[in-house]
Structures are given as structure tokens and as C-alpha cells.
Design a protein around this motif. Structure first.
Motif, short mmCIF file in Angstrom:
data_model
loop_
_atom_site.label_atom_id
_atom_site.label_comp_id
_atom_site.label_asym_id
_atom_site.label_seq_id
_atom_site.Cartn_x
_atom_site.Cartn_y
_atom_site.Cartn_z
N LYS A 14 27.15 115.10 35.53
CA LYS A 14 28.40 115.05 36.30
C LYS A 14 28.16 114.84 37.80
CE LYS A 14 32.63 117.79 36.88
NZ LYS A 14 33.27 119.10 36.64
N TYR A 15 27.00 115.29 38.29
CA TYR A 15 26.74 115.27 39.73
C TYR A 15 25.47 114.48 40.05
CZ TYR A 15 29.97 119.20 39.41
OH TYR A 15 31.05 120.00 39.13
N ASP A 16 25.45 113.90 41.24
CA ASP A 16 24.21 113.28 41.73
C ASP A 16 23.24 114.35 42.20
OD1 ASP A 16 24.87 110.34 41.64
OD2 ASP A 16 26.54 111.04 42.89
N ASN A 34 27.48 113.89 50.46
CA ASN A 34 28.90 113.65 50.16
C ASN A 34 29.45 112.52 51.02
OD1 ASN A 34 31.56 114.54 48.98
ND2 ASN A 34 31.99 114.98 51.14
N LYS A 38 28.01 110.43 47.39
CA LYS A 38 27.36 111.12 46.27
C LYS A 38 28.23 112.30 45.81
CE LYS A 38 23.73 108.48 46.55
NZ LYS A 38 23.46 107.46 45.50
N LYS A 39 28.16 112.57 44.51
CA LYS A 39 28.89 113.72 43.95
C LYS A 39 27.97 114.92 44.00
CE LYS A 39 32.44 114.91 40.87
NZ LYS A 39 33.34 115.59 41.80
N VAL A 40 28.42 115.99 44.66
CA VAL A 40 27.55 117.13 44.94
C VAL A 40 28.19 118.42 44.44
CG1 VAL A 40 26.32 118.40 46.75
CG2 VAL A 40 26.73 115.95 47.03
N LEU A 41 27.35 119.27 43.84
CA LEU A 41 27.76 120.63 43.50
C LEU A 41 26.83 121.59 44.26
CD1 LEU A 41 29.20 122.87 41.85
CD2 LEU A 41 27.47 122.49 40.05
N ILE A 217 33.70 119.52 49.16
CA ILE A 217 32.57 119.62 48.23
C ILE A 217 32.77 120.82 47.31
CG2 ILE A 217 30.06 120.00 48.09
CD1 ILE A 217 29.89 118.67 50.89
N GLU A 218 32.48 120.63 46.03
CA GLU A 218 32.64 121.74 45.08
C GLU A 218 31.57 122.80 45.32
OE1 GLU A 218 32.70 122.68 40.27
OE2 GLU A 218 32.69 120.59 40.95
N ALA A 236 23.12 117.75 36.91
CA ALA A 236 22.88 116.84 38.03
C ALA A 236 21.62 116.00 37.84
CB ALA A 236 22.79 117.62 39.34
#
Length: 284
Positions: A14-16, A34, A38-41, A217-218, A236
Motif C-alpha cells: 500500500k505504501y512506498d 510525500n 510517494k505514499k508514506v505511513l 501524511i498518515e 511498504a
């Protein structure tokens, strides 16, 4: 210590990036990733963001829960970068040493030398230090010898020995010399602790500053990465780990000795307790 772990890309990821820890490094990395799409958790095992620079408001005061942090740099680019997230005050770190009720200026400067020896000129101070450092012959073998070779026996005994032994939990002659090699010694009346062009503390506290970094950001708090490693890793493509490195490797080489302190907090019903933001109590 920062560890970057790459995983083989999975279409279900789901995340990079999974960023473990929401302190200064983790928050800035997440912000920059972000910003680049990029998708960040971000996760943190504590109930709050900001790691060791976390601040909480107590009686209208922004308290640094894990010890005072003063941002300082000579790099204009770094200063311009960090001030986009917060407005900084003009706090200057000028500590005071309290040795059994005797007050001395820190870092060691002409105010300190005048109080210690009654000297008035830089030449007199330098001569006194030179006289006292002669007891150390050859290369200093431990912290005690290093300190004496830098500032002499009197200052070592009153302003370094007890304070250092309390902080490190062992005698100065059992500590390595390199710990104190960069001890600031000034033959001027400058008691600004940092030789930094830019310094201060974010107005509103560090937590607000980190909140601004993590906007959009999550973030998941109360999440222990090492206890849920396999599950979290699967989320990720890459993991950025900013926690204790010995814990990451399950203490295979033992536990690292982290320099640490214990905090005891009191709220006093008075407007001014000690006259200065930082006072070092230097006797044992």
C-alpha cells in the motif's frame, strides 16, 4: 541511527515507505517523500509524535518532556528549511553552573575564570590554565586527564568532575578522553554556549513543528514496529527505521550503553525559580 530496508516490490503493497519513528529525521524524511508524490505511513510506539523532541503544555509552558532541545546551526540553508515549519524565538543558551552555592558562567569563559581565580585579563587566565595543566604529562588517557589538560585542576574539580560522574554513572578516570575533547574554552566574556549563527526554539513547541511536517501524511501512534514487524513490513516497499539499533537486531551483540538522564518534574507556584533556563548542579 537510521536504517533503510528495501523489500521486493509487491503489487499489494500500500505504501512506498514505512517510516518507523516520528522524530526529527522520520518526520523530515516523510515530508520530503510525500512532497515527491510517494505514499508514506509513519508509525510510532509512543502515544505522541515528535520522538525525543516532543513538547507538551504544562501551566502555559511548553515543556520538553525528554530533555531540553535547542535548535542551532551555522548552515543558512538548514535554517531556512526548518523555519518553514515554525517561527523560532531568539533563545540563546547561556547555562550557569552551581557548585555548592557558588555560581559560575558556562561555557568556560572570562566570567568563569574571574570568579574562580580573580584574574581579569585573558593573559592572566591563560597563564593560570597553563600552570595547572602541567600536571598532565603526555597524551591524556581518560576524561579526567583530558579535562585537566584543557582547563586545569580547579575547574575540573568544581565544574566537571561531579557533574560528569552523575551523568555517566562512573568515575571520570574510567571514561574515555574523547567525550570531552571539544570542551568550549573561551578567553572572552562570551557566554553563548553554541558557536552557531542561527539558534532558537520553535514558538508553540517542537510538537507543533513536527505536526506541520507531517501534514497530509498518515500517522499511526501506539504502534510497536518490532512487535508487529512482519505485518508492518508487508505494507511498504521500503522501511526507514529510526529506533534503537540494538533493539532492531534483537540485542544479538548485547545492549548499547545509551547516555541518558532521569526526569523528575515539579510545578512550583512562583514566577522565577532559578533565574536562568539551564543551571548545572556540578557537585557530586
Amino acid at each position: 541511527m537510521v536504517l533503510l530496508k528495501r523489500r521486493k516490490k509487491d503489487i499489494n503493497m500500500k505504501y512506498d515507505y514505512l517510516v518507523v519513528g516520528s522524530g526529527l529525521y522520520g518526520a523530515i524524511f516523510a515530508h520530503e517523500a510525500n512532497k515527491r508524490g510517494k505514499k508514506v505511513l509513519v508509525i510510532d510506539k509512543r502515544p505522541n509524535i515528535a520522538g525525543n523532541i516532543y513538547t507538551e503544555e504544562v501551566e502555559g509552558i511548553n515543556v520538553h518532556k525528554y530533555g531540553a532541545h535547542i535548535f542551532h546551526t551555522n548552515n543558512k540553508e538548514v535554517w531556512q528549511y526548518i523555519t518553514q515549519f515554525a517561527e523560532f524565538n531568539r533563545f540563546t543558551n547561556s547555562p550557569v553552573a552551581n557548585y555548592k552555592g557558588e555560581l559560575y558562567s558556562l561555557p568556560f569563559n572570562m566570567y568563569t575564570f574571574n570568579k574562580m581565580w580573580g584574574v581579569v585579563t585573558p593573559e592572566e587566565a591563560a597563564a593560570k590554565i597553563e600552570e595547572q595543566r602541567q600536571e598532565i604529562k603526555g597524551e591524556p588517557k581518560n576524561l579526567e586527564e583530558q579535562a585537566i589538560s584543557l582547563v586545569g585542576r580547579d575547574i575540573y574539580e568544581k565544574l566537571i568532575k561531579g557533574y560528569t560522574e552523575k551523568q555517566w554513572g562512573r568515575p571520570c578516570n574510567e571514561l574515555p578522553s574523547f567525550i570531552i575533547k571539544r570542551l568550549p574554552v573561551r578567553l572572552t566574556f562570551d557566554n553563548n554556549y553554541f558557536n552557531a549563527l542561527y539558534q532558537g526554539i520553535p514558538m508553540g513547541g517542537y510538537t507543533k513543528m513536527v505536526e506541520n511536517m507531517l501534514e497530509g501524511i498518515e500517522v499511526r501512534l501506539n504502534t510497536d514496529y518490532l512487535e508487529n514487524k512482519e505485518e508492518l513490513d508487508s505494507l511498504a516497499d521500503k522501511v526507514v527505521y529510526t529506533g534503537p539499533i540494538d533493539a532492531y537486531f534483537n540485542y544479538k551483540l548485547g545492549t548499547l550503553e545509551y547516555r541518558s538522564v532521569r526526569f523528575e518534574t515539579e510545578v512550583l507556584d512562583k514566577p522565577n525559580f532559578q533565574g536562568n533556563a539551564a543551571v548545572n548542579y556540578t557537585d557530586a
